[in-house]
Design a protein around this motif. Structure first.
Motif, PDB file in Angstrom:
ATOM      1  N   ALA A 215      98.182  25.292  26.341  1.00  0.00           N
ATOM      2  CA  ALA A 215      99.402  26.088  26.208  1.00  0.00           C
ATOM      3  C   ALA A 215      99.517  26.452  24.731  1.00  0.00           C
ATOM      4  O   ALA A 215      99.709  25.586  23.884  1.00  0.00           O
ATOM      5  CB  ALA A 215     100.610  25.291  26.681  1.00  0.00           C
ATOM      6  N   THR A 216      99.394  27.723  24.425  1.00  0.00           N
ATOM      7  CA  THR A 216      99.201  28.119  23.025  1.00  0.00           C
ATOM      8  C   THR A 216     100.394  27.805  22.133  1.00  0.00           C
ATOM      9  O   THR A 216     100.232  27.644  20.919  1.00  0.00           O
ATOM     10  CB  THR A 216      98.892  29.624  22.925  1.00  0.00           C
ATOM     11  OG1 THR A 216      99.984  30.368  23.498  1.00  0.00           O
ATOM     12  CG2 THR A 216      97.594  29.965  23.651  1.00  0.00           C
ATOM     13  N   ASP A 217     101.611  27.702  22.705  1.00  0.00           N
ATOM     14  CA  ASP A 217     102.799  27.450  21.903  1.00  0.00           C
ATOM     15  C   ASP A 217     103.303  26.017  22.052  1.00  0.00           C
ATOM     16  O   ASP A 217     104.487  25.738  21.830  1.00  0.00           O
ATOM     17  CB  ASP A 217     103.904  28.440  22.268  1.00  0.00           C
ATOM     18  CG  ASP A 217     103.541  29.871  21.887  1.00  0.00           C
ATOM     19  OD1 ASP A 217     102.519  30.068  21.208  1.00  0.00           O
ATOM     20  OD2 ASP A 217     104.279  30.799  22.278  1.00  0.00           O
ATOM     21  N   ILE A 240      96.697  29.532  28.069  1.00  0.00           N
ATOM     22  CA  ILE A 240      97.826  30.199  28.716  1.00  0.00           C
ATOM     23  C   ILE A 240      98.768  30.627  27.596  1.00  0.00           C
ATOM     24  O   ILE A 240      99.458  29.802  26.985  1.00  0.00           O
ATOM     25  CB  ILE A 240      98.525  29.296  29.747  1.00  0.00           C
ATOM     26  CG1 ILE A 240      97.543  28.957  30.889  1.00  0.00           C
ATOM     27  CG2 ILE A 240      99.781  29.973  30.291  1.00  0.00           C
ATOM     28  CD1 ILE A 240      98.143  28.151  32.025  1.00  0.00           C
ATOM     29  N   GLU A 241      98.733  31.909  27.303  1.00  0.00           N
ATOM     30  CA  GLU A 241      99.478  32.445  26.160  1.00  0.00           C
ATOM     31  C   GLU A 241     100.985  32.283  26.365  1.00  0.00           C
ATOM     32  O   GLU A 241     101.519  32.602  27.431  1.00  0.00           O
ATOM     33  CB  GLU A 241      99.150  33.923  25.948  1.00  0.00           C
ATOM     34  CG  GLU A 241      97.712  34.191  25.548  1.00  0.00           C
ATOM     35  CD  GLU A 241      97.355  33.654  24.171  1.00  0.00           C
ATOM     36  OE1 GLU A 241      98.289  33.493  23.341  1.00  0.00           O
ATOM     37  OE2 GLU A 241      96.161  33.397  23.921  1.00  0.00           O
ATOM     38  N   MET A 251     105.807  28.339  33.517  1.00  0.00           N
ATOM     39  CA  MET A 251     104.924  29.425  33.953  1.00  0.00           C
ATOM     40  C   MET A 251     104.122  28.974  35.175  1.00  0.00           C
ATOM     41  O   MET A 251     102.895  28.835  35.122  1.00  0.00           O
ATOM     42  CB  MET A 251     103.994  29.824  32.793  1.00  0.00           C
ATOM     43  CG  MET A 251     104.744  30.234  31.527  1.00  0.00           C
ATOM     44  SD  MET A 251     103.654  30.557  30.108  1.00  0.00           S
ATOM     45  CE  MET A 251     102.874  32.098  30.622  1.00  0.00           C
ATOM     46  N   PRO A 252     104.809  28.715  36.310  1.00  0.00           N
ATOM     47  CA  PRO A 252     104.119  28.145  37.464  1.00  0.00           C
ATOM     48  C   PRO A 252     103.024  29.033  38.033  1.00  0.00           C
ATOM     49  O   PRO A 252     101.983  28.529  38.478  1.00  0.00           O
ATOM     50  CB  PRO A 252     105.241  27.913  38.482  1.00  0.00           C
ATOM     51  CG  PRO A 252     106.366  28.801  38.045  1.00  0.00           C
ATOM     52  CD  PRO A 252     106.254  28.876  36.554  1.00  0.00           C
ATOM     53  N   GLU A 253     103.243  30.348  38.022  1.00  0.00           N
ATOM     54  CA  GLU A 253     102.220  31.238  38.591  1.00  0.00           C
ATOM     55  C   GLU A 253     100.939  31.188  37.761  1.00  0.00           C
ATOM     56  O   GLU A 253      99.839  31.073  38.314  1.00  0.00           O
ATOM     57  CB  GLU A 253     102.740  32.673  38.682  1.00  0.00           C
ATOM     58  CG  GLU A 253     103.870  32.873  39.682  1.00  0.00           C
ATOM     59  CD  GLU A 253     105.242  32.560  39.092  1.00  0.00           C
ATOM     60  OE1 GLU A 253     105.310  32.224  37.878  1.00  0.00           O
ATOM     61  OE2 GLU A 253     106.232  32.642  39.847  1.00  0.00           O
ATOM     62  N   ALA A 254     101.084  31.284  36.439  1.00  0.00           N
ATOM     63  CA  ALA A 254      99.902  31.236  35.574  1.00  0.00           C
ATOM     64  C   ALA A 254      99.220  29.879  35.676  1.00  0.00           C
ATOM     65  O   ALA A 254      97.988  29.788  35.682  1.00  0.00           O
ATOM     66  CB  ALA A 254     100.304  31.524  34.127  1.00  0.00           C
ATOM     67  N   PHE A 255     100.021  28.818  35.754  1.00  0.00           N
ATOM     68  CA  PHE A 255      99.459  27.464  35.842  1.00  0.00           C
ATOM     69  C   PHE A 255      98.680  27.300  37.144  1.00  0.00           C
ATOM     70  O   PHE A 255      97.516  26.856  37.140  1.00  0.00           O
ATOM     71  CB  PHE A 255     100.591  26.438  35.760  1.00  0.00           C
ATOM     72  CG  PHE A 255     100.121  25.014  35.659  1.00  0.00           C
ATOM     73  CD1 PHE A 255      99.863  24.447  34.423  1.00  0.00           C
ATOM     74  CD2 PHE A 255      99.934  24.239  36.792  1.00  0.00           C
ATOM     75  CE1 PHE A 255      99.427  23.134  34.317  1.00  0.00           C
ATOM     76  CE2 PHE A 255      99.505  22.926  36.704  1.00  0.00           C
ATOM     77  CZ  PHE A 255      99.253  22.368  35.458  1.00  0.00           C
ATOM     78  N   ALA A 256      99.301  27.659  38.265  1.00  0.00           N
ATOM     79  CA  ALA A 256      98.641  27.511  39.566  1.00  0.00           C
ATOM     80  C   ALA A 256      97.400  28.384  39.653  1.00  0.00           C
ATOM     81  O   ALA A 256      96.353  27.951  40.173  1.00  0.00           O
ATOM     82  CB  ALA A 256      99.618  27.855  40.691  1.00  0.00           C
ATOM     83  N   ARG A 257      97.487  29.608  39.147  1.00  0.00           N
ATOM     84  CA  ARG A 257      96.328  30.506  39.177  1.00  0.00           C
ATOM     85  C   ARG A 257      95.160  29.926  38.376  1.00  0.00           C
ATOM     86  O   ARG A 257      94.008  29.966  38.829  1.00  0.00           O
ATOM     87  CB  ARG A 257      96.729  31.875  38.624  1.00  0.00           C
ATOM     88  CG  ARG A 257      95.604  32.911  38.673  1.00  0.00           C
ATOM     89  CD  ARG A 257      96.118  34.297  38.318  1.00  0.00           C
ATOM     90  NE  ARG A 257      96.667  34.352  36.970  1.00  0.00           N
ATOM     91  CZ  ARG A 257      97.967  34.488  36.689  1.00  0.00           C
ATOM     92  NH1 ARG A 257      98.853  34.586  37.671  1.00  0.00           N
ATOM     93  NH2 ARG A 257      98.379  34.542  35.436  1.00  0.00           N
TER      94      ARG A 257
END
Length: 267
Positions: A215-217, A240-241, A251-257
């Motif tokens: 997680a970039t931040d 994951i920007e 960011m559940p969608e980005a995480f799950a993807r």
């Protein structure tokens, strides 16, 4: 079947709570949360992963609604209890996803019970060696606040985390405070367990395919990704920007993807 089903398993420490989503005969994915959170960190992730796998998010022993059985908190103990849950659910082997503390538990689970872990996803996971332990010992507690008669300690707890959470997402801070209140005076136990874990003695045992999610931040964990990859040369790093400390529920969608794309590459 993307309905979340919640239940308890009777394990050595007492009742351990978990939430599951997806077909029970699908390949299992075990999701391990950060401290002092609970399965709820993955509430929005579970249906997304459960659409393709049997997704299981447990409350680590002593967190959420899981008993700790009076056994001292440690990464090794939490990994043993996680393996007991796999036994109780009849899961012979799982892909294991861990975020922050959960990633450290995932490392120990893979090292101690290699036959039970098919692959690892280490999200925002620190590398806990001697320099890490020394640095952590010199810093103040992460979440501990002094109790107060007027409830101002609740605001203090909120404010300790606020800078590491996205602006305008009070719901994420509320979820954190709810879980922190559940563990009460033990709110630092997870951080202490991480700070005392000798990952340098264990990580060399891991031969499973691995993915490192950065997680970039996230200022706590992002700097550890390259060091983890050095010790896990089979691992890739995926960024994951804009991801922060509460990545799975931020960011559940980005995480799950990211998780599902990695799992789809495995034989």
């Amino acid at each position: 079947m993307t309905t979340i089903r919640r239940a308890f398993a009777d394990l050595s420490v007492g009742q351990v709570h978990y939430a599951a989503c997806g077909e029970p005969d699908a390949r299992a994915v075990l999701l391990l949360h950060q401290s002092p959170r609970s399965w709820a960190e993955y509430r929005a992730v579970l249906p997304l992963v459960g659409a393709h796998r049997h997704a299981i998010a447990m409350d680590t022993a002593g967190f959420g609604d899981s008993s700790d059985g009076g056994v001292p908190a440690s990464i090794e103990q939490w990994a043993r209890v996680a393996c007991e849950l796999l036994d109780a659910l009849g899961v012979a082997q799982a892909d294991v996803v861990g975020h922050h503390t959960g990633g450290v538990v995932a490392v120990e689970l893979a090292a101690a019970f290699p036959d039970r872990v098919r692959s690892l996803v280490l999200s925002s996971t620190p590398y806990t060696d001697e320099p890490f332990r020394r640095a952590r010992a010199q810093r103040p507690p992460i979440d501990e606040v002094a109790p107060s008669e007027d409830g101002t300690h609740l605001a203090a707890l909120w404010q300790k985390r606020q800078g590491f959470y996205p602006a305008g997402r009070a719901d994420l801070l509320e979820a954190f405070v709810l879980d922190a209140l559940k563990v009460g005076h033990r709110v630092e136990e997870g951080h202490r367990a991480v700070a005392s874990y000798r990952m340098e003695d264990r990580i060399g045992r891991i031969a499973q395919p691995a993915l490192i999610v950065r997680a970039t931040d996230d200022p706590f964990a992002a700097p550890h990704a390259a060091e983890l990859q050095h010790h896990l040369p089979q691992a890739r790093i995926v960024d994951i920007e804009g991801g922060m400390v509460p990545l799975p529920d931020q960011m559940p969608e980005a995480f799950a993807r990211t998780v599902l794309e990695f799992l789809s590459t495995l034989p």
